[in-house]
Structure formats: structure tokens, C-alpha cells
Write an enzyme that holds these catalytic residues in place. Structure first.
Site, PDB file in Angstrom:
ATOM      1  CB  THR A 187       4.017 -51.238  39.509  1.00 37.87           C
ATOM      2  OG1 THR A 187       5.277 -51.849  39.239  1.00 37.87           O
ATOM      3  CG2 THR A 187       2.960 -52.057  38.801  1.00 37.87           C
ATOM      4  NE  ARG A 215      13.347 -57.274  39.039  1.00 35.44           N
ATOM      5  CZ  ARG A 215      12.170 -56.686  39.314  1.00 35.44           C
ATOM      6  NH1 ARG A 215      11.657 -55.818  38.464  1.00 35.44           N
ATOM      7  NH2 ARG A 215      11.537 -56.961  40.416  1.00 35.44           N
TER       8      ARG A 215
HETATM    9  N1  ASP Z   1       6.464 -55.183  40.929  1.00 35.08           N
HETATM   10  C1  ASP Z   1       7.347 -54.305  40.199  1.00 35.08           C
HETATM   11  C2  ASP Z   1       8.588 -55.047  39.819  1.00 35.08           C
HETATM   12  O1  ASP Z   1       9.076 -55.799  40.630  1.00 35.08           O
HETATM   13  C3  ASP Z   1       7.738 -53.082  40.960  1.00 35.08           C
HETATM   14  C4  ASP Z   1       6.653 -52.460  41.793  1.00 35.08           C
HETATM   15  O2  ASP Z   1       5.491 -52.789  41.683  1.00 35.08           O
HETATM   16  O3  ASP Z   1       6.971 -51.573  42.575  1.00 35.08           O
HETATM   17  O4  ASP Z   1       9.087 -54.835  38.755  1.00 35.08           O
END
Ligand code: ASP
Length: 325
Positions: A187, A215
């Protein structure tokens, strides 16, 4: 429990501060040579945001410029280089918030916007709704001039191999990356304080490798994955999204400051240690306060990050210091 850090010192009034992340997770240590492209990507994104701030631009424009650069970099899990869903598609989430007005815009599950953060910005500017999802969101953004691409634009060989590796491990929606064959999350996000004292935050992601189609994670949810409020803090998170949603982690930093009279660094550490970790969550956040302090706590093994404050040297890092108790 304030952690000694030069970033915990307030900036003189009228100076800007900028921090970004490129994901947190289980990152294996590797050679400086292997890590170099990641540092280069982080520094380039930092420079894009700095370029806005040094000209007196807004925190909002700075975090958008920073996140666009990270979305365009194939090494990070957002935009080009986003992870694959279980259906071998890409579903992208992004959100941003302007601390000056508390206006926010966010998109969930978009598949064709080259830079989802620019779609979120359009939504925020329009002002009639905060969060849109799916095909209708894409059509609305496209009609407003947000660039669309063929979904294959987001795909990279590394992410496809990662999907196959996850499947081979029979894992459930794991957060994986192929940095030195290590497991990690992804992210991207940025927070800024501009010369006028305004705060802003932006976050963008492909989500989690092998996630169920449909999702939606924490990234586009105001208060979970992104938050900004002038006078308090701007926050961008990364990690196991379900836990960040359940812990309202981005807003938890604000709440600890506003109602608990904690400083930024303590509040940010407590949000990770006391709001996220007890739920079983893993990840981190970057945050900035009204005085330009920066906090970047995480409870994973590493977090790609970079930061700069006016008059101070720019930095990028993946591992220590952990800033956690
Ligand atoms: N927080 C993000 C999600 O759950 C993934 C991540 O930050 O690694 O989609």
C-alpha cells in the site's frame, strides 16, 4: 513513553513536513544493492511532494503528487504493480482527506483508473459523496477526465508470480511481496503539513494478494486507512486492512491527541500497540502533526518509508528505528 527522535521536535512556524510509506510487513533484509531500487522509488515520490511544498503549495496537492508517483512505480502495491485478486484481476482502493476542510474522497474496487488517487481527488472536489465503488465510480471519474487504462496496465510479472506463490502455499489472502523473496504487505500513502500549517493525507492500494474479489480494505475508509484534521494530525496506514478497519486506527491517533492530550509520537505508537496489535493486526502508519512532527511506527518487521522537513535532510528507510515500545 515518548521515543527520543529528532522528528518529535516541532518545526519553526511556516515550514513544511512530508512523510510517505510504501507498505509495511515481513520484509527480509537483503543487500543494499537489492534495496536500492526501493529507496530510489521512495525518494522520487518524496521529491514529487517536496516540489509542491517548496513552492508554497498545499499539503493536499503534495500528498496527491507523492501518491501518484508511488502508484506509477511498479515496485509498490498501488496503481502499476498492484497485486492480483483471487480472480487474477486488480481491484484498487484509494482515499484522501484535506485537514483544512475535513473534505474527503475515496474509491473502492476500481479496475481501470490509472491513478485511483486522482479519482478520489475528483470525488472530494465534487463534494456530493465521499466514497464510491466499482464500475459506476469509474464511469463517473472518466466523465470528469480521470485517465482510464486497460487493466493489464496494472499487471507485472512479479505480482503474478506472487499470486502463484500464495496459491502454492495454500494461503488465505496473504500479504506477500517479492522483495528478496520475502513476505510483506503493500500500500502506499503520504501525509503532509504545508507552510500554511494545513494537513492532508492520501492512501492508495491494490489490497492484499489473492484477496477475494469484491473485498474492500481499510485504505479508502476515512478514519481507518486515511485521516486528516488541521490542528491535530494527518495519518496514512498500511497493513492488515481488516484490523485497521476494526481499530479505526487512523482516527485513533487523532482521538488520543484530541481527547487524551497525547503528543503525536505517543499517540501514533499507541494506535499501533494498543488499538491494532490487540486485534491481531500488523502494519504501520505515517503521521504528521500541526507543528510538523513526524511519527512512523510499525509492528511488522519493516516499513518502506521516507520523510523530509523543510531545512532538514531527506531520508528513506525500511527497517530501524522501530519507534515502538
Ligand atoms: N491495508 C491494505 C489492505 O488491507 C493492504 C496493505 O496495506 O498492505 O487492503
Amino acid at each position: 513513553m515518548t521515543t527520543p527522535s529528532p522528528l518529535n521536535a516541532p518545526l519553526p512556524p511556516g515550514r513544511w513536513a512530508l512523510a510517505l510509506h510504501g507498505g509495511a510487513g515481513t520484509i527480509a533484509r537483503s543487500s543494499a544493492e537489492a534495496e536500492a531500487p526501493y529507496h530510489a522509488g521512495l525518494r522520487a515520490a518524496l521529491a514529487a511532494g517536496e516540489a509542491v511544498l517548496v513552492q508554497g503549495g498545499s499539503a493536499l496537492d503534495a500528498v496527491v503528487a507523492t501518491v501518484v508517483a508511488l502508484e506509477d512505480c511498479p515496485l509498490f502495491n498501488a496503481g502499476h504493480g498492484a497485486v492480483f485478486t483471487a480472480d487474477e484481476t486488480h481491484e484498487l482502493d484509494a482515499g484522501l482527506m484535506d485537514g483544512a476542510t475535513r473534505a474527503a474522497g475515496a474509491l473502492a474496487g476500481v479496475r481501470s483508473l490509472r491513478n485511483p488517487i486522482l479519482g478520489a481527488l475528483e470525488l472530494m472536489r465534487d463534494g456530493r459523496c465521499v466514497l464510491m465503488g466499482g464500475a459506476q465510480a469509474e464511469a463517473w471519474c472518466a466523465a470528469r477526465g480521470v485517465v482510464q487504462v486497460d487493466p493489464s496496465y496494472f499487471s507485472t510479472a512479479a505480482r503474478r508470480a506472487q499470486l502463484h506463490a500464495v496459491r502454492a502455499r495454500d494461503a488465505e489472502a496473504m500479504l506477500l511481496d517479492h522483495h528478496a523473496a520475502a513476505l510483506k504487505m503493500g500500500t502506499v500513502g503520504a501525509v503532509a503539513r504545508d507552510r500554511h500549517g494545513h494537513l492532508a493525507a492520501a492512501t492508495s492500494t491494490g489490497g492484499m494478494t489473492n484477496k477475494r474479489a469484491g473485498r474492500i480494505g481499510d485504505t479508502p475508509l476515512v478514519g481507518a486507512g486515511v485521516w486528516a484534521a488541521d490542528g491535530h494530525c494527518a495519518v496514512s496506514t498500511t497493513g492488515t486492512g481488516e484490523h485497521f478497519i476494526r481499530g479505526c486506527v487512523a482516527h485513533d491517533v487523532h482521538a488520543r491527541m484530541a481527547y487524551g492530550a497525547q503528543g503525536l509520537v505517543d499517540a501514533a505508537q499507541a494506535a499501533i500497540c494498543d488499538a491494532l496489535a490487540p486485534l491481531g493486526g500488523s502494519g504501520g502508519l505515517v503521521a504528521v502533526d500541526a507543528d510538523g512532527r513526524i511519527a512512523m511506527p510499525y509492528n511488522s518487521t519493516g516499513m518502506y518509508r521516507a520523510w523530509a522537513r523543510e531545512g532538514e535532510a531527506a531520508h528513506s528507510a525500511v527497517f530501524e528505528p522501530l519507534f515502538l515500545r
